[in-house]
Design a protein around this motif. Structure first.
Motif, PDB file in Angstrom:
ATOM      1  N   GLY A   1      -3.187  17.956  -9.267  1.00 11.34           N
ATOM      2  CA  GLY A   1      -3.530  16.673  -8.677  1.00 11.34           C
ATOM      3  C   GLY A   1      -3.283  15.528  -9.638  1.00 11.34           C
ATOM      4  O   GLY A   1      -3.238  15.712 -10.855  1.00 11.34           O
ATOM      5  N   SER A   2      -3.117  14.351  -9.090  1.00 13.03           N
ATOM      6  CA  SER A   2      -2.858  13.172  -9.917  1.00 13.03           C
ATOM      7  C   SER A   2      -3.589  11.982  -9.327  1.00 13.03           C
ATOM      8  O   SER A   2      -4.184  12.050  -8.253  1.00 13.03           O
ATOM      9  N   THR A   3      -3.511  10.874 -10.029  1.00 13.83           N
ATOM     10  CA  THR A   3      -4.134   9.650  -9.528  1.00 13.83           C
ATOM     11  C   THR A   3      -3.472   9.155  -8.257  1.00 13.83           C
ATOM     12  O   THR A   3      -4.070   8.395  -7.498  1.00 13.83           O
ATOM     13  N   MET A   4      -2.229   9.593  -7.991  1.00  8.89           N
ATOM     14  CA  MET A   4      -1.563   9.187  -6.750  1.00  8.89           C
ATOM     15  C   MET A   4      -2.256   9.806  -5.536  1.00  8.89           C
ATOM     16  O   MET A   4      -2.320   9.192  -4.469  1.00  8.89           O
ATOM     17  N   ASP A   5      -2.775  11.024  -5.685  1.00  5.46           N
ATOM     18  CA  ASP A   5      -3.521  11.647  -4.586  1.00  5.46           C
ATOM     19  C   ASP A   5      -4.731  10.797  -4.223  1.00  5.46           C
ATOM     20  O   ASP A   5      -4.988  10.516  -3.049  1.00  5.46           O
TER      21      ASP A   5
ATOM     22  N   ARG B   1      -6.768   1.128 -11.686  1.00  6.32           N
ATOM     23  CA  ARG B   1      -7.548   2.371 -11.684  1.00  6.32           C
ATOM     24  C   ARG B   1      -6.737   3.523 -12.247  1.00  6.32           C
ATOM     25  O   ARG B   1      -7.270   4.428 -12.895  1.00  6.32           O
ATOM     26  N   ALA B   2      -5.421   3.522 -11.977  1.00  2.83           N
ATOM     27  CA  ALA B   2      -4.542   4.587 -12.462  1.00  2.83           C
ATOM     28  C   ALA B   2      -4.070   4.334 -13.887  1.00  2.83           C
ATOM     29  O   ALA B   2      -3.339   5.160 -14.445  1.00  2.83           O
ATOM     30  N   GLU B   3      -4.472   3.202 -14.475  1.00  6.72           N
ATOM     31  CA  GLU B   3      -4.068   2.811 -15.825  1.00  6.72           C
ATOM     32  C   GLU B   3      -2.549   2.730 -15.941  1.00  6.72           C
ATOM     33  O   GLU B   3      -1.933   3.228 -16.886  1.00  6.72           O
ATOM     34  N   LEU B   4      -1.934   2.095 -14.933  1.00  2.51           N
ATOM     35  CA  LEU B   4      -0.499   1.912 -14.898  1.00  2.51           C
ATOM     36  C   LEU B   4      -0.193   0.453 -14.581  1.00  2.51           C
ATOM     37  O   LEU B   4      -1.020  -0.256 -13.997  1.00  2.51           O
ATOM     38  N   SER B   5       1.005   0.009 -14.948  1.00  2.00           N
ATOM     39  CA  SER B   5       1.441  -1.296 -14.477  1.00  2.00           C
ATOM     40  C   SER B   5       1.703  -1.202 -12.980  1.00  2.00           C
ATOM     41  O   SER B   5       1.870  -0.107 -12.425  1.00  2.00           O
ATOM     42  N   VAL B   6       1.753  -2.343 -12.310  1.00  2.00           N
ATOM     43  CA  VAL B   6       2.003  -2.342 -10.870  1.00  2.00           C
ATOM     44  C   VAL B   6       3.340  -1.679 -10.562  1.00  2.00           C
ATOM     45  O   VAL B   6       3.452  -0.875  -9.626  1.00  2.00           O
ATOM     46  N   ARG B   7       4.358  -1.982 -11.362  1.00  2.00           N
ATOM     47  CA  ARG B   7       5.683  -1.402 -11.099  1.00  2.00           C
ATOM     48  C   ARG B   7       5.664   0.113 -11.294  1.00  2.00           C
ATOM     49  O   ARG B   7       6.239   0.851 -10.478  1.00  2.00           O
ATOM     50  N   GLN B   8       5.015   0.590 -12.354  1.00  3.45           N
ATOM     51  CA  GLN B   8       4.923   2.033 -12.571  1.00  3.45           C
ATOM     52  C   GLN B   8       4.165   2.706 -11.429  1.00  3.45           C
ATOM     53  O   GLN B   8       4.569   3.769 -10.935  1.00  3.45           O
ATOM     54  N   PHE B   9       3.062   2.080 -11.014  1.00  6.92           N
ATOM     55  CA  PHE B   9       2.271   2.643  -9.936  1.00  6.92           C
ATOM     56  C   PHE B   9       3.085   2.723  -8.644  1.00  6.92           C
ATOM     57  O   PHE B   9       3.079   3.757  -7.960  1.00  6.92           O
ATOM     58  N   GLU B  10       3.784   1.649  -8.303  1.00  6.39           N
ATOM     59  CA  GLU B  10       4.576   1.636  -7.078  1.00  6.39           C
ATOM     60  C   GLU B  10       5.651   2.717  -7.113  1.00  6.39           C
ATOM     61  O   GLU B  10       5.888   3.400  -6.098  1.00  6.39           O
TER      62      GLU B  10
END
Length: 225
Positions: free
Chosen positions: A114-118, A138-147
């Motif tokens: 599982g990951s934060t994307m789930d 919340r995922a400790e990522l930049s918006v671009r990385q998260f997207e």
């Protein structure tokens, strides 16, 4: 995943000619209106629904390439031929469920963790209205990385997925509370007003919500409100 055990669906896009669905189809996320389904003969379909990141975690398939597509399952996963045979051999719905669960349990032994994307996908599915920047934080990522990671796992961008999830919530809410007007449904499910809901439903489903509900749930026309 859809297993056609009798007649297959006829499918088409907008004005394109109608063809037949694959015998066993993996239907990806839908991001646009226009798909038409035509039923005839004897329909016997067994369907497995997955959580937003389920197919990606189980099989590592390129989910964005499945958006708005229905692909033959065996082309993606040759071992799935045994699954169709087991489901077709079932004498009852319960036996088909047992066959599907056994096959999926075997597949899950090699599934990605599982990951934060789930978690993010489930949050959007429940709410449809969380700002993407908040989910990225919340995922400790930049918006671009998260997207980028979200789209790889779910198939749709987080913004588009959130829009479809919110529309699904609004339509389900209306189905549960048919006595409410569309303006009340819109405000209860995160839209600014009824016009906003109508625009979103037309953009995503190809028709205003009243007509969509009538066509989808076969309840007849909804009285004007």
């Amino acid at each position: 995943m859809e297993f056609y055990l009798a007649e297959r669906y006829g499918i088409g896009w907008l004005n394109d000619p109608v063809g037949l669905s694959p015998e066993t189809a993996v239907v990806g996320p839908q991001s646009r209106p226009g798909l038409s389904i035509h039923l005839s003969g004897v329909v016997d379909v067994f369907t497995i629904h997955f959580q937003p990141t389920g197919l990606y975690r189980l099989f590592g398939w390129p989910i964005p390439s499945l958006v708005n597509e229905g692909v033959e399952l065996a082309d993606l996963q040759p071992s799935a031929r045994s699954l169709r045979d087991a489901i077709a051999a079932g004498n009852s719905f319960a036996e088909r469920v047992v066959a599907a669960e056994w096959w999926l349990m075997k597949a899950s032994e090699a599934a990605a963790p599982g990951s934060t994307m789930d978690h993010a996908a489930r949050l959007l599915l429940r709410s449809g209205g969380i700002p993407i920047a908040d989910l990225a934080a919340r995922a400790e990522l930049s918006v671009r990385q998260f997207e980028r990671r979200f789209t790889a796992a779910v198939g749709l961008s987080p913004k588009l997925y959130g829009r479809t999830a919110r529309l699904a919530r609004a339509l389900a809410f209306k189905e549960r509370r048919p006595e409410l007007g569309w303006a009340e449904v819109a405000l209860a499910t995160g839209y600014s007003d009824q016009a906003h809901l109508v625009r979103e439903c037309t953009a995503l489903a190809g028709t205003p919500p009243r007509r969509f509900m009538s066509q989808t749930f076969n309840n007849g026309p909804t009285p004007p409100r």
